[in-house]
Design a protein around this motif. Structure first.
Motif, PDB file in Angstrom:
ATOM      1  N   ILE A  54     -29.420  18.823  12.515  1.00  0.00           N
ATOM      2  CA  ILE A  54     -28.888  18.003  13.741  1.00  0.00           C
ATOM      3  C   ILE A  54     -28.021  16.978  12.684  1.00  0.00           C
ATOM      4  O   ILE A  54     -28.975  16.256  12.004  1.00  0.00           O
ATOM      5  CB  ILE A  54     -30.704  17.195  13.766  1.00  0.00           C
ATOM      6  N   TRP A  75     -23.078  13.586  16.170  1.00  0.00           N
ATOM      7  CA  TRP A  75     -23.013  13.686  17.527  1.00  0.00           C
ATOM      8  C   TRP A  75     -23.198  14.048  17.981  1.00  0.00           C
ATOM      9  O   TRP A  75     -23.334  14.970  19.378  1.00  0.00           O
ATOM     10  CB  TRP A  75     -21.604  14.724  17.241  1.00  0.00           C
ATOM     11  N   HIS A  76     -24.707  15.452  17.907  1.00  0.00           N
ATOM     12  CA  HIS A  76     -25.492  15.663  18.633  1.00  0.00           C
ATOM     13  C   HIS A  76     -26.805  15.514  19.351  1.00  0.00           C
ATOM     14  O   HIS A  76     -26.365  15.490  20.784  1.00  0.00           O
ATOM     15  CB  HIS A  76     -26.514  17.023  18.141  1.00  0.00           C
ATOM     16  N   GLU A  84     -23.860  13.867  22.106  1.00  0.00           N
ATOM     17  CA  GLU A  84     -23.384  14.948  23.559  1.00  0.00           C
ATOM     18  C   GLU A  84     -24.744  14.908  24.331  1.00  0.00           C
ATOM     19  O   GLU A  84     -25.127  15.047  25.257  1.00  0.00           O
ATOM     20  CB  GLU A  84     -23.659  16.373  22.883  1.00  0.00           C
ATOM     21  N   ASP A  85     -25.929  14.793  23.311  1.00  0.00           N
ATOM     22  CA  ASP A  85     -27.261  14.997  24.746  1.00  0.00           C
ATOM     23  C   ASP A  85     -27.138  13.943  25.919  1.00  0.00           C
ATOM     24  O   ASP A  85     -27.667  14.328  26.854  1.00  0.00           O
ATOM     25  CB  ASP A  85     -28.680  15.009  23.580  1.00  0.00           C
ATOM     26  N   GLY A 113     -31.068  14.853  20.491  1.00  0.00           N
ATOM     27  CA  GLY A 113     -29.447  16.201  19.954  1.00  0.00           C
ATOM     28  C   GLY A 113     -30.132  17.145  19.706  1.00  0.00           C
ATOM     29  O   GLY A 113     -29.516  18.390  19.555  1.00  0.00           O
ATOM     30  N   PRO A 135     -28.157  20.183  22.352  1.00  0.00           N
ATOM     31  CA  PRO A 135     -26.729  20.085  21.562  1.00  0.00           C
ATOM     32  C   PRO A 135     -26.238  20.896  20.418  1.00  0.00           C
ATOM     33  O   PRO A 135     -25.812  22.452  19.394  1.00  0.00           O
ATOM     34  CB  PRO A 135     -26.249  19.221  21.934  1.00  0.00           C
ATOM     35  N   CYS A 136     -27.987  20.812  19.215  1.00  0.00           N
ATOM     36  CA  CYS A 136     -27.547  21.202  18.152  1.00  0.00           C
ATOM     37  C   CYS A 136     -27.943  22.976  18.354  1.00  0.00           C
ATOM     38  O   CYS A 136     -27.265  23.715  17.523  1.00  0.00           O
ATOM     39  CB  CYS A 136     -28.752  21.116  17.161  1.00  0.00           C
ATOM     40  N   ASP A 174     -24.887  23.952  19.280  1.00  0.00           N
ATOM     41  CA  ASP A 174     -23.652  24.811  17.874  1.00  0.00           C
ATOM     42  C   ASP A 174     -24.491  25.438  17.658  1.00  0.00           C
ATOM     43  O   ASP A 174     -22.974  26.593  16.708  1.00  0.00           O
ATOM     44  CB  ASP A 174     -23.926  23.115  17.317  1.00  0.00           C
ATOM     45  N   LYS A 180     -14.702  17.284  16.882  1.00  0.00           N
ATOM     46  CA  LYS A 180     -16.759  16.649  17.652  1.00  0.00           C
ATOM     47  C   LYS A 180     -15.300  14.891  18.193  1.00  0.00           C
ATOM     48  O   LYS A 180     -15.674  14.645  18.877  1.00  0.00           O
ATOM     49  CB  LYS A 180     -17.387  15.856  17.169  1.00  0.00           C
TER      50      LYS A 180
END
Ligand code: IMP
Length: 440
Positions: free
Chosen positions: A112, A115-116, A119-120, A138, A141-142, A145, A174
Motif C-alpha cells: 500500500i 496514493w492508495h 484514491e480510496d 487504501g 486501490p491497492c 493496481d 498518480k
C-alpha cells in the motif's frame, strides 16, 4: 511428492466480518507449524484477550500470541508497511518475540502506497449511489493496481535496483490522475523523493521477515506438518461471492484460501465457519435482518459493536440463517463456532431469519444481485430467549435450555454441527463442544 495427510485447517467468517475469528484461531494455534493470513490488509481487525491483556491486530495473524508458532502473511495480502511494523513494535514492547523465524512475510504481497489512501477516499464517495463505506485504508486501490499491473509494487520489488525509478515513475502518473480526480485546491501533489526514502526505510526494517512463503508452505504441507489458515473479514464481503459491490476487494470466503496462499485445495481439510450469535455489518449495503430499534441498540451496547479499526458503530440485527447457509456451503464448512452468545442474555425472545420473501415468493436461496437483496423481506422464526448471564459457563450442559435450543436450531438451519460456543472475550470463556477439535 504426495501428501501424507491433509494437514490444513481453515477458519473463516461466515457473515460480514468481525465474527471474532481471532479467538478461534488463537484456540487452534498450538502445535501448528504455521498460522497463515492470506487475504485482505489493515482493513481487518482482530482482538485476542489473554488474561488481562488485550491485543488488537490488523495485519499480524492472531497466532503471533502463541510461542513457538511461525506466523505468515502470504502473497494475497495487501501490506501496509508502517502498520505491520507498528504492530511488530507494539508486540515486542509487550514481551512477545517476533523475529525472522517467527514471522514470514511474502515477497509477493502488494504494498500500500500513499496514493492508495487518496484514491480510496475519492472512489468510495463516487459510486453514484450509496457509498461502500470502505475503511479508507487504501485496500481496494491497492488490489486494483495489482490486477492492472502497470503501477503496482510488491514487497520483493522494494529490494531491486530500479525501486527508486519505479517510485518516481508511478508517483508522476498518480499525481496526474489524482489531480484530475480530486476537487480543485484539495490536492497536494505527492513527493516521490519523500515516498522513496520512507519506503526504503520500511524495506530495510522488513527485510528479516521477507520470504517466499509459497515455497515454505508447500514444503511444510508436503511433509504433513499442521498449518492453520486464518481468514480476514467475512464471506458476505467476498469480492466475487458477497453482496457486490458492497464488499471488500479480496476473496474473504473459503474460496480465497488457495489463491491467497498458493496452497492447493487437496491440503485444506477441516473448515470452521465462525458466526456471531446475531448479525453485524459495518459500512454500506443491504442487510435484511438489520434492527434499527432498541433491540439493535441492545446488541450494539452488550456486544461493544464498534469497529476495531475505524471505531464506527456497527449495524446490528438478528441472525440470518439464509445468508449463513449460503456462505457455509460456499466455504465447504464442516462445523460452526458460535461467538458472542452471552450478548443475547436478557432477551425474552430471539428471532432467526429462516427464509426470504421476494416479490411475494418465498426462497431460501441467497440472491446474487444487490437490488434483489435490498427488496428481501426476512421471514422470521421466534424462539425463547434466556434471562440469565452465561459468561461464566464452561460446559455446554450448563447452558440454559433456551440457549441450547437456539444453538440446535441454528445448526439445523445451516446444516453444520456447532463445535465451539463463545460466551465472552477471554480464552477461558470458550465452550468446546467437540472435544476432538484441538486435534484437528
Ligand atoms: P474496504 O475493505 O476498506 O475496501 O471496505 C469495503 C467494505 O468492507 C466496507 O463496508 C467495510 O466496512 C467492510 N470491511 C472491510 N474490512 C472489514 C472488517 O474487517 N470487518 C468488517 N467489515 C469490513
Amino acid at each position: 511428492m504426495r501428501a501424507i495427510s491433509v494437514p490444513g485447517t481453515c477458519v473463516i467468517g461466515l457473515q460480514w466480518g468481525d465474527e471474532a475469528k481471532g479467538k478461534i484461531v488463537d484456540l487452534l494455534t498450538k502445535g501448528r507449524r504455521y498460522v497463515v493470513r492470506y487475504q485482505g490488509g489493515a482493513n481487518a481487525g482482530h482482538t485476542v484477550v489473554v488474561g488481562d491483556e488485550v491485543y488488537k491486530l490488523s495485519l499480524l495473524p492472531s497466532g503471533v500470541l502463541t510461542p513457538g508458532v511461525t506466523c505468515m502473511i502470504t502473497g494475497g495480502v495487501v501490506l501496509n508497511p508502517a502498520k505491520v511494523l507498528d504492530e511488530v513494535d507494539e508486540l515486542v514492547s509487550r514481551g512477545i518475540t517476533l523475529d525472522g523465524d517467527s514471522l514470514k512475510i511474502s515477497d509477493r504481497t502488494h504494498v500500500i502506497l500513499p496514493w492508495h489512501f487518496a484514491e480510496d477516499r475519492v472512489l468510495d464517495s463516487s459510486t453514484g449511489g450509496e457509498s461502500i463505506g470502505t475503511t479508507q485504508r487504501g485496500i481496494g486501490p491497492c488490489y486494483r493496481d495489482k490486477v492492472a499491473r502497470s503501477h503496482a509494487i510488491r514487497l520483493g520489488d522494494m529490494y531491486r535496483p530500479d525501486f527508486r525509478d519505479r517510485i518516481h515513475h508511478i508517483t508522476a502518473e498518480k499525481n496526474r490522475v489524482l489531480a484530475a480526480m480530486v476537487a480543485d485546491g484539495e490536492f497536494e501533489p505527492l513527493d516521490a523523493n519523500a515516498i522513496h526514502s520512507q519506503y526504503a526505510e520500511f524495506a530495510e526494517r522488513l527485510q528479516p521477515f521477507v520470504a517466499d512463503t509459497t515455497e515454505l508452505l508447500l514444503t511444510s504441507l508436503e511433509c504433513g506438518e499442521q498449518v492453520l489458515f486464518e481468514g480476514a473479514q467475512g464471506s458476505l464481503l467476498d469480492v466475487d461471492h458477497g453482496t457486490y459491490p458492497y464488499v471488500t476487494s479480496s476473496n474473504s470466503s473459503g474460496v480465497g484460501i488457495s489463491n491467497g496462499s498458493g496452497v492447493p485445495g487437496k491440503y485444506l481439510d477441516r473448515v470452521l465457519g465462525v458466526v456471531k450469535a446475531y448479525s453485524t455489518r459495518v459500512g454500506g449495503g443491504p442487510f435484511p435482518t438489520e434492527l434499527e430499534d432498541d433491540t439493535g441498540q441492545y446488541l450494539r451496547d452488550r456486544g461493544n459493536e464498534y469497529g476495531t479499526v475505524t471505531r464506527r458503530p456497527r449495524r446490528c440485527g438478528w441472525l440470518d440463517a439464509v445468508a449463513i447457509r449460503y456462505t457455509a456451503r460456499l466455504g465447504g464448512v464442516d462445523a460452526l463456532c458460535v461467538m458472542l452468545m452471552d450478548v443475547l442474555s436478557g432477551l425474552d425472545e430471539i428471532a432467526i431469519c429462516t427464509a426470504y420473501e421476494i416479490d411475494g415468493r418465498r426462497t431460501t436461496a441467497f440472491p446474487s444481485h444487490v437490488d434483489d437483496l435490498r427488496r428481501v423481506k426476512p421471514i422470521y422464526e421466534t424462539v425463547s430467549g434466556w434471562r440469565e448471564e452465561i459468561d461464566h459457563i464452561t460446559s455446554y450442559d450448563e447452558l440454559p435450555a433456551a440457549a441450547k435450543g437456539y444453538l440446535d436450531r441454528i445448526s439445523d438451519l445451516i446444516g453444520c454441527p456447532v463445535d465451539v460456543v463463545s460466551v465472552g472475550p477471554g480464552r477461558e470463556q470458550t465452550i468446546v463442544v467437540n472435544e476432538s477439535l484441538a486435534k484437528c
